[in-house]
Motif scaffolding. Structure first.
Motif, mmCIF file in Angstrom:
data_model
loop_
_atom_site.group_PDB
_atom_site.id
_atom_site.type_symbol
_atom_site.label_atom_id
_atom_site.label_comp_id
_atom_site.label_asym_id
_atom_site.label_seq_id
_atom_site.Cartn_x
_atom_site.Cartn_y
_atom_site.Cartn_z
ATOM 1 N N UNK A 41 0.785 -1.232 0.000
ATOM 2 C CA UNK A 41 0.000 0.000 0.000
ATOM 3 C C UNK A 41 0.809 1.271 0.000
ATOM 4 N N UNK A 42 2.127 1.201 0.124
ATOM 5 C CA UNK A 42 2.957 2.399 0.050
ATOM 6 C C UNK A 42 3.226 2.737 -1.410
ATOM 7 N N UNK A 43 3.076 4.000 -1.765
ATOM 8 C CA UNK A 43 3.350 4.429 -3.130
ATOM 9 C C UNK A 43 4.846 4.316 -3.424
ATOM 10 N N UNK A 44 5.229 4.057 -4.667
ATOM 11 C CA UNK A 44 6.651 3.947 -5.006
ATOM 12 C C UNK A 44 7.452 5.166 -4.547
ATOM 13 N N UNK A 45 8.487 4.910 -3.751
ATOM 14 C CA UNK A 45 9.341 5.983 -3.251
ATOM 15 C C UNK A 45 8.871 6.628 -1.965
ATOM 16 N N UNK A 46 7.638 6.395 -1.560
ATOM 17 C CA UNK A 46 7.116 6.994 -0.325
ATOM 18 C C UNK A 46 7.787 6.354 0.886
ATOM 19 N N UNK A 47 8.184 7.184 1.861
ATOM 20 C CA UNK A 47 8.920 6.719 3.035
ATOM 21 C C UNK A 47 8.015 6.793 4.253
ATOM 22 N N UNK A 48 8.060 5.742 5.073
ATOM 23 C CA UNK A 48 7.204 5.706 6.257
ATOM 24 C C UNK A 48 7.934 4.996 7.395
ATOM 25 N N UNK A 49 7.748 5.462 8.620
ATOM 26 C CA UNK A 49 8.327 4.838 9.803
ATOM 27 C C UNK A 49 7.242 4.054 10.524
ATOM 28 N N UNK A 50 7.461 2.751 10.660
ATOM 29 C CA UNK A 50 6.533 1.908 11.413
ATOM 30 C C UNK A 50 7.326 1.213 12.498
ATOM 31 N N UNK A 51 7.088 1.588 13.732
ATOM 32 C CA UNK A 51 7.891 1.068 14.823
ATOM 33 C C UNK A 51 9.315 1.550 14.660
ATOM 34 N N UNK A 52 10.253 0.608 14.552
ATOM 35 C CA UNK A 52 11.656 0.965 14.330
ATOM 36 C C UNK A 52 12.079 0.739 12.879
ATOM 37 N N UNK A 53 11.105 0.441 12.017
ATOM 38 C CA UNK A 53 11.414 0.123 10.623
ATOM 39 C C UNK A 53 11.129 1.317 9.720
ATOM 40 N N UNK A 54 12.108 1.666 8.889
ATOM 41 C CA UNK A 54 11.919 2.710 7.883
ATOM 42 C C UNK A 54 11.615 2.015 6.568
ATOM 43 N N UNK A 55 10.412 2.226 6.062
ATOM 44 C CA UNK A 55 9.915 1.511 4.901
ATOM 45 C C UNK A 55 9.823 2.436 3.695
ATOM 46 N N UNK A 56 10.038 1.861 2.525
ATOM 47 C CA UNK A 56 9.913 2.605 1.277
ATOM 48 C C UNK A 56 9.052 1.793 0.322
ATOM 49 N N UNK A 57 8.108 2.472 -0.329
ATOM 50 C CA UNK A 57 7.219 1.798 -1.265
ATOM 51 C C UNK A 57 7.888 1.511 -2.593
ATOM 52 N N UNK A 58 7.439 0.440 -3.237
ATOM 53 C CA UNK A 58 7.900 0.081 -4.584
ATOM 54 C C UNK A 58 6.660 -0.242 -5.419
ATOM 55 N N UNK A 59 6.870 -0.807 -6.614
ATOM 56 C CA UNK A 59 5.740 -1.178 -7.462
ATOM 57 C C UNK A 59 4.998 -2.389 -6.916
#
Length: 306
Positions: free
Chosen positions: A253-271
């Motif tokens: 559900x994360x858009x490509x390139x969008x950055x989000x912090x969930x807990x201690x994890x830094x997540x980045x969206x892809x296709x």
């Protein structure tokens, strides 16, 4: 046999050591000239030159195998030349000097990945298995007949650097075995067969992660570009360096390139699904844990990698 060894980077050093330990008479070492390194641009010998000096071996420094370098090679009177990642082409005049020719240790299963970056390209392509071969050097690009082969599994977290380090050690043994077979007259070179793929040297742009690709492709690109030229992305007009990412198929559900912090994890969206950052180096700063970088930002809302 009298052996000329040609090589430049650290991955060639195990091969030089293996030939010396096997008892070959290494009469000279051909390597590229000292190069400026570090912020102070201090002229520094290549890893092979440094190791040759420790072993007390004569060194021929040449940016290319020109007439002068060929004369120096001929003066060493080698029976065979062993070459591992020297970093330059060997012209016909030099190829003709040793009576047994030049034997190249190449880090792929030829004819797959002919060229300067076989391990990097194999990782980026998602190959499950790669390896190394010894072959007779010819004028063509990695086209010569093959003496020996070894295989190596590519793990899901292997970087090009880690995989190349393993291959440099196992390949060194293969090279020494091949030269032994040549010396005893047992060596048989078999023409290459199979699909040809090319492995040109990586450019800086090859490390620019494309977040519009699926996560698996992003992960392979980052691992293949590590350590050189390094994985990176753009943030607010500045280049940000990244270490290899982890796949997170549980996060969608994360858009490509969008950055989000969930807990201690830094997540980045892809296709496809997200990836998790491990370490990041913002412009002008040192490499740091991704979570530490995220905590230093007021908010990740609206932060998008390009």
């Amino acid at each position: 046999m009298r052996v000329l060894f040609a090589g430049t980077p650290a991955v060639a050093v195990p091969s030089l050591d293996a030939l010396v330990e096997a008892g070959f008479n290494v009469v000279a070492v051909l390597t590229r000239p000292d190069a400026p390194l570090g912020r102070k641009r201090v002229l520094t010998p290549s890893p092979v030159a440094a190791r040759a000096a420790e072993l007390g071996l004569p060194v021929i420094r040449a940016a290319k195998v020109d007439a002068e370098a060929t004369a120096a090679i001929a003066a060493a009177e080698p029976d065979v030349a062993a070459i591992v990642a020297y970093g330059g082409l060997v012209p016909p005049a030099a190829l003709a000097v040793p009576r047994h020719g030049w034997i190249n240790l190449h880090f792929s299963l030829l004819p797959a990945w002919r060229g300067a970056a076989p391990v990097q390209r194999a990782v980026m392509a998602g190959d499950d298995v790669t390896g190394a071969v010894t072959f007779q050097l010819e004028e063509g690009l990695d086209t010569g007949p093959v003496f020996g082969t070894l295989t190596e599994t590519v793990g899901p977290e292997d970087t090009a650097g880690g995989l190349l380090e393993r291959l440099s050690r196992s390949g060194a043994v293969l090279l020494a075995q091949t030269l032994s077979a040549v010396e005893s007259g047992r060596a048989v070179a078999v023409p290459q067969s199979g699909d040809i793929t090319l492995a040109p040297k990586l450019t800086l742009e090859d490390g620019h992660l494309n977040w519009s690709h699926p996560a698996l492709a992003v992960g392979r690109q980052a691992r293949g570009a590590t350590p050189e030229p390094g994985a990176w992305t753009m943030l607010a007009g500045q280049r940000v360096k990244l270490e290899p990412v982890r796949l997170r198929p549980d996060v969608t559900g994360l858009a490509p390139g969008a950055v989000e912090l969930r807990g201690k994890s830094v997540l980045v969206g892809t296709a496809s699904h997200a990836v998790e950052l491990t370490r990041i180096q913002p412009a002008g700063k040192k490499m740091m844990a991704a979570a530490d970088w995220a905590r230093g930002i007021a908010s990740l809302e609206g932060v998008v990698f390009e």
